[in-house]
Design an enzyme around this catalytic site. Structure first.
Site, PDB file in Angstrom:
ATOM      1  N   GLU A   1     -13.983  -2.135   6.643  1.00 36.71           N
ATOM      2  CA  GLU A   1     -13.292  -2.286   7.921  1.00 36.71           C
ATOM      3  C   GLU A   1     -14.057  -1.673   9.084  1.00 36.71           C
ATOM      4  O   GLU A   1     -13.884  -2.103  10.219  1.00 36.71           O
ATOM      5  CB  GLU A   1     -11.884  -1.687   7.854  1.00 36.71           C
ATOM      6  CG  GLU A   1     -11.812  -0.184   7.780  1.00 36.71           C
ATOM      7  CD  GLU A   1     -10.381   0.318   7.762  1.00 36.71           C
ATOM      8  OE1 GLU A   1     -10.055   1.210   8.574  1.00 36.71           O
ATOM      9  OE2 GLU A   1      -9.590  -0.161   6.952  1.00 36.71           O
TER      10      GLU A   1
ATOM     11  N   ASP B   1      -5.186   3.626  -0.031  1.00 39.81           N
ATOM     12  CA  ASP B   1      -6.307   3.845   0.886  1.00 39.81           C
ATOM     13  C   ASP B   1      -6.772   5.294   0.793  1.00 39.81           C
ATOM     14  O   ASP B   1      -6.034   6.214   1.155  1.00 39.81           O
ATOM     15  CB  ASP B   1      -5.873   3.514   2.317  1.00 39.81           C
ATOM     16  CG  ASP B   1      -7.044   3.517   3.293  1.00 39.81           C
ATOM     17  OD1 ASP B   1      -8.179   3.829   2.890  1.00 39.81           O
ATOM     18  OD2 ASP B   1      -6.813   3.190   4.477  1.00 39.81           O
TER      19      ASP B   1
ATOM     20  N   TRP C   1     -12.606  11.583   8.809  1.00 36.81           N
ATOM     21  CA  TRP C   1     -11.176  11.289   8.956  1.00 36.81           C
ATOM     22  C   TRP C   1     -10.869   9.953   8.284  1.00 36.81           C
ATOM     23  O   TRP C   1      -9.893   9.802   7.609  1.00 36.81           O
ATOM     24  CB  TRP C   1     -10.777  11.232  10.437  1.00 36.81           C
ATOM     25  CG  TRP C   1      -9.309  10.912  10.557  1.00 36.81           C
ATOM     26  CD1 TRP C   1      -8.264  11.783  10.362  1.00 36.81           C
ATOM     27  CD2 TRP C   1      -8.720   9.659  10.867  1.00 36.81           C
ATOM     28  NE1 TRP C   1      -7.059  11.129  10.536  1.00 36.81           N
ATOM     29  CE2 TRP C   1      -7.313   9.819  10.830  1.00 36.81           C
ATOM     30  CE3 TRP C   1      -9.232   8.393  11.154  1.00 36.81           C
ATOM     31  CZ2 TRP C   1      -6.419   8.768  11.092  1.00 36.81           C
ATOM     32  CZ3 TRP C   1      -8.354   7.358  11.410  1.00 36.81           C
ATOM     33  CH2 TRP C   1      -6.962   7.544  11.380  1.00 36.81           C
TER      34      TRP C   1
ATOM     35  N   ARG D   1       0.852  -1.189   0.000  1.00 35.75           N
ATOM     36  CA  ARG D   1       0.000   0.000   0.000  1.00 35.75           C
ATOM     37  C   ARG D   1       0.885   1.235   0.000  1.00 35.75           C
ATOM     38  O   ARG D   1       1.885   1.284   0.737  1.00 35.75           O
ATOM     39  CB  ARG D   1      -0.907   0.003   1.233  1.00 35.75           C
ATOM     40  CG  ARG D   1      -2.015   1.031   1.159  1.00 35.75           C
ATOM     41  CD  ARG D   1      -2.785   1.133   2.473  1.00 35.75           C
ATOM     42  NE  ARG D   1      -2.096   1.989   3.424  1.00 35.75           N
ATOM     43  CZ  ARG D   1      -2.601   2.377   4.593  1.00 35.75           C
ATOM     44  NH1 ARG D   1      -3.792   1.943   4.962  1.00 35.75           N
ATOM     45  NH2 ARG D   1      -1.922   3.160   5.398  1.00 35.75           N
TER      46      ARG D   1
ATOM     47  N   ARG E   1     -13.732  -5.948   3.558  1.00 35.15           N
ATOM     48  CA  ARG E   1     -12.632  -5.769   4.498  1.00 35.15           C
ATOM     49  C   ARG E   1     -13.056  -5.940   5.962  1.00 35.15           C
ATOM     50  O   ARG E   1     -12.349  -5.528   6.875  1.00 35.15           O
ATOM     51  CB  ARG E   1     -11.979  -4.390   4.309  1.00 35.15           C
ATOM     52  CG  ARG E   1     -11.430  -4.193   2.901  1.00 35.15           C
ATOM     53  CD  ARG E   1     -10.315  -3.162   2.855  1.00 35.15           C
ATOM     54  NE  ARG E   1      -9.172  -3.615   3.621  1.00 35.15           N
ATOM     55  CZ  ARG E   1      -8.732  -3.035   4.743  1.00 35.15           C
ATOM     56  NH1 ARG E   1      -9.354  -1.984   5.251  1.00 35.15           N
ATOM     57  NH2 ARG E   1      -7.674  -3.510   5.358  1.00 35.15           N
TER      58      ARG E   1
ATOM     59  N   HIS F   1      -9.468   6.270   2.439  1.00 32.81           N
ATOM     60  CA  HIS F   1      -9.877   6.441   3.833  1.00 32.81           C
ATOM     61  C   HIS F   1     -11.125   7.289   3.989  1.00 32.81           C
ATOM     62  O   HIS F   1     -11.186   8.223   4.799  1.00 32.81           O
ATOM     63  CB  HIS F   1      -8.733   7.022   4.682  1.00 32.81           C
ATOM     64  CG  HIS F   1      -8.740   6.500   6.091  1.00 32.81           C
ATOM     65  ND1 HIS F   1      -9.012   7.289   7.190  1.00 32.81           N
ATOM     66  CD2 HIS F   1      -8.517   5.261   6.581  1.00 32.81           C
ATOM     67  CE1 HIS F   1      -8.952   6.564   8.287  1.00 32.81           C
ATOM     68  NE2 HIS F   1      -8.659   5.315   7.945  1.00 32.81           N
TER      69      HIS F   1
ATOM     70  N   GLU G   1      -9.095   1.653  -1.560  1.00 36.54           N
ATOM     71  CA  GLU G   1      -9.768   1.268  -0.326  1.00 36.54           C
ATOM     72  C   GLU G   1     -10.620   2.404   0.215  1.00 36.54           C
ATOM     73  O   GLU G   1     -10.200   3.570   0.205  1.00 36.54           O
ATOM     74  CB  GLU G   1      -8.711   0.877   0.706  1.00 36.54           C
ATOM     75  CG  GLU G   1      -9.242   0.474   2.056  1.00 36.54           C
ATOM     76  CD  GLU G   1      -8.124   0.178   3.029  1.00 36.54           C
ATOM     77  OE1 GLU G   1      -8.368   0.276   4.252  1.00 36.54           O
ATOM     78  OE2 GLU G   1      -6.996  -0.137   2.591  1.00 36.54           O
TER      79      GLU G   1
ATOM     80  N   GLU H   1      -4.334  -7.508   5.322  1.00 37.89           N
ATOM     81  CA  GLU H   1      -3.520  -6.381   5.762  1.00 37.89           C
ATOM     82  C   GLU H   1      -2.593  -6.826   6.892  1.00 37.89           C
ATOM     83  O   GLU H   1      -2.998  -7.573   7.781  1.00 37.89           O
ATOM     84  CB  GLU H   1      -4.409  -5.243   6.243  1.00 37.89           C
ATOM     85  CG  GLU H   1      -3.638  -3.995   6.675  1.00 37.89           C
ATOM     86  CD  GLU H   1      -4.544  -2.852   7.075  1.00 37.89           C
ATOM     87  OE1 GLU H   1      -4.067  -1.709   7.091  1.00 37.89           O
ATOM     88  OE2 GLU H   1      -5.735  -3.103   7.381  1.00 37.89           O
TER      89      GLU H   1
ATOM     90  N   TYR I   1      -3.535  11.111   5.425  1.00 32.34           N
ATOM     91  CA  TYR I   1      -3.727   9.820   6.071  1.00 32.34           C
ATOM     92  C   TYR I   1      -2.614   8.838   5.679  1.00 32.34           C
ATOM     93  O   TYR I   1      -2.164   8.803   4.534  1.00 32.34           O
ATOM     94  CB  TYR I   1      -5.079   9.218   5.687  1.00 32.34           C
ATOM     95  CG  TYR I   1      -5.203   7.794   6.157  1.00 32.34           C
ATOM     96  CD1 TYR I   1      -5.471   7.517   7.490  1.00 32.34           C
ATOM     97  CD2 TYR I   1      -4.972   6.737   5.291  1.00 32.34           C
ATOM     98  CE1 TYR I   1      -5.529   6.212   7.952  1.00 32.34           C
ATOM     99  CE2 TYR I   1      -5.037   5.432   5.742  1.00 32.34           C
ATOM    100  CZ  TYR I   1      -5.312   5.171   7.065  1.00 32.34           C
ATOM    101  OH  TYR I   1      -5.344   3.889   7.512  1.00 32.34           O
TER     102      TYR I   1
END
Length: 402
Positions: free
Chosen positions: A262, A210, A402, A148, A283, A212, A236, A339, A160
């Site tokens: 996630e 990512d 975030w 990543r 995820r 995010h 992601e 991950e 991030y």
């Protein structure tokens, strides 16, 4: 018949906070489950200690499915990260016990190996493009086949995924760090630094990125289209996943693979994403999605629709979850990638027996159960240390994801 005799909630902070559940049966067999919810750890600890532990005493530890249904349906107020993390801790601890009683590693109870090892991806980052490229080279030299890539956005404190020390751990202050964010600046630079990674290292490895949760659906569609020639393994969390319909719009505009889940906690949270094939990788993780029992349901549903697994595995998941994840990963037919970030040396003193890492792959322990032990004496050296994840504000001062 053995019964559950003792339920302990263990909190320690060897570099970051972890909540661990330990269940002991009347015949002396113990099982471990991870109950860590980053930034809200004590909420889960209380849920377990004050509400679930009394319900478990005297129950048959072998009745994993029945216990899962009892804790889920019996709560009435269902789902959510606190509830599902607490249930996950109980579930994983019971699987650990079942493996020890059977004398088998957990993956054998799940049907045995579907592959020889579990492909993992690592986290390369840099404060600028050159630092990122150097980090990618370092991970390639270590044998990783999936990487990543994240780099800082010039002029922003809220980029991030940029590591400050050995490990990326954003929960670092006793109050949330407020970071500045500009989507426009990010979209200007991120495709460029990902292109630099491909220019220098080619296409002989998997490249991930990512987002995010930071883009609107149409912004995510534009980002995905702009990087199609780079053949990302995935982008992601391109947009917040509460609105599953948003992923349909992204799908209409780009062929860049999408991964999300996630922060989602149940099969119902990802049902539409999977059955309508709006994502390529789910995820969800053992600790936040109800344990091994419920994660297998999610992955089985995903397999029917050609969606592969890509479980979250950051430093905010203890080695207990890492071990449980690898036992699941190696057994399911639709595994994609896992991950992997690793932990501090102090963490590995508390949690012993983690899966073996070699040539970019993780291999589960063949010890009965999960293959993890918990050292109480070492853990006592690291008391709870309150920390929060950051928050993001746009340049005009308004809140942003975030």
């Amino acid at each position: 018949m053995a019964t559950i005799e003792r339920v302990e909630v263990l909190v320690t902070s060897p570099g970051r906070n972890f909540v661990t559940l330990r269940i002991t049966t009347s015949d002396g067999v113990t099982g471990l489950g991870d109950a860590t919810l980053n930034g809200r750890e004590l909420a889960v600890a209380s849920y377990l200690e004050d509400h679930l532990a009394p319900l478990l005493i005297g129950r048959d530890p072998a009745r994993i499915e029945d216990t899962w249904q009892y804790l889920y349906k019996g709560a009435y107020w269902r789902r959510g990260p606190v509830t599902m993390t607490a249930i996950a801790a109980v579930d994983v601890a019971l699987w650990d016990i079942k493996g020890k009683v059977a004398g088998l590693p957990v993956y054998q109870l799940l049907g045995g190996r579907s592959r020889d090892g579990v492909l993992v991806y690592c986290h390369a980052s840099g404060t600028d493009v050159e630092a990122l490229l150097d980090d990618v080279a370092r991970y390639q030299e270590q044998g990783f086949h999936a990487i990543r890539a994240q780099a800082a956005v010039p002029g922003l404190s809220g980029s991030y995924g940029v590591r400050k020390g050995q490990l990326y751990e954003p929960a670092a202050t006793n109050l949330p760090d407020e970071q500045a964010w500009s989507t426009e600046a990010y979209l200007d630079v991120a495709p460029g630094y990902l292109a630099k990674v491909r220019e220098r290292f080619g296409f002989g490895f998997h490249l991930l990125h990512d987002v995010h949760h930071r883009l609107t659906p149409i912004e995510a569609a534009r980002f995905g289209k702009s990087v199609e020639e780079l053949r990302l393994f995935w982008m992601e969390d391109p947009t917040p996943a509460e609105n599953q319909e948003a992923f349909r719009l992204i799908r209409q505009h780009t062929t860049t693979p999408i991964a999300t889940g996630e922060v989602l906690n149940s099969i119902w949270d990802v049902q539409g994403l999977i059955t309508e094939q709006l994502i390529d990788y789910v995820r969800t993780t053992v600790v936040h999605a109800g344990g091994i029992t419920h994660l297998r349901r999610i992955f089985d549903l995903a397999a029917l629709y050609g969606v592969r697994t890509g479980s979250h595995g950051a430093t905010d998941l203890s080695p207990v979850t890492v071990a449980a994840a690898v036992h699941v990963d190696i057994s399911v037919p639709n595994f994609g990638v896992q991950e992997h970030m690793g932990h501090t040396a102090e963490t590995y003193e508390v949690f012993r027996g983690t899966p073996r890492l070699a040539n970019g792959m993780l291999y589960p322990s063949d010890e009965p159960g999960l293959g993890i032990t918990y050292d109480d004496e070492v853990a006592a050296r690291f008391p709870y240390d309150a920390k929060y994840l950051p928050v993001a504000r746009r340049l005009d001062g308004s809140m942003h994801d975030w």
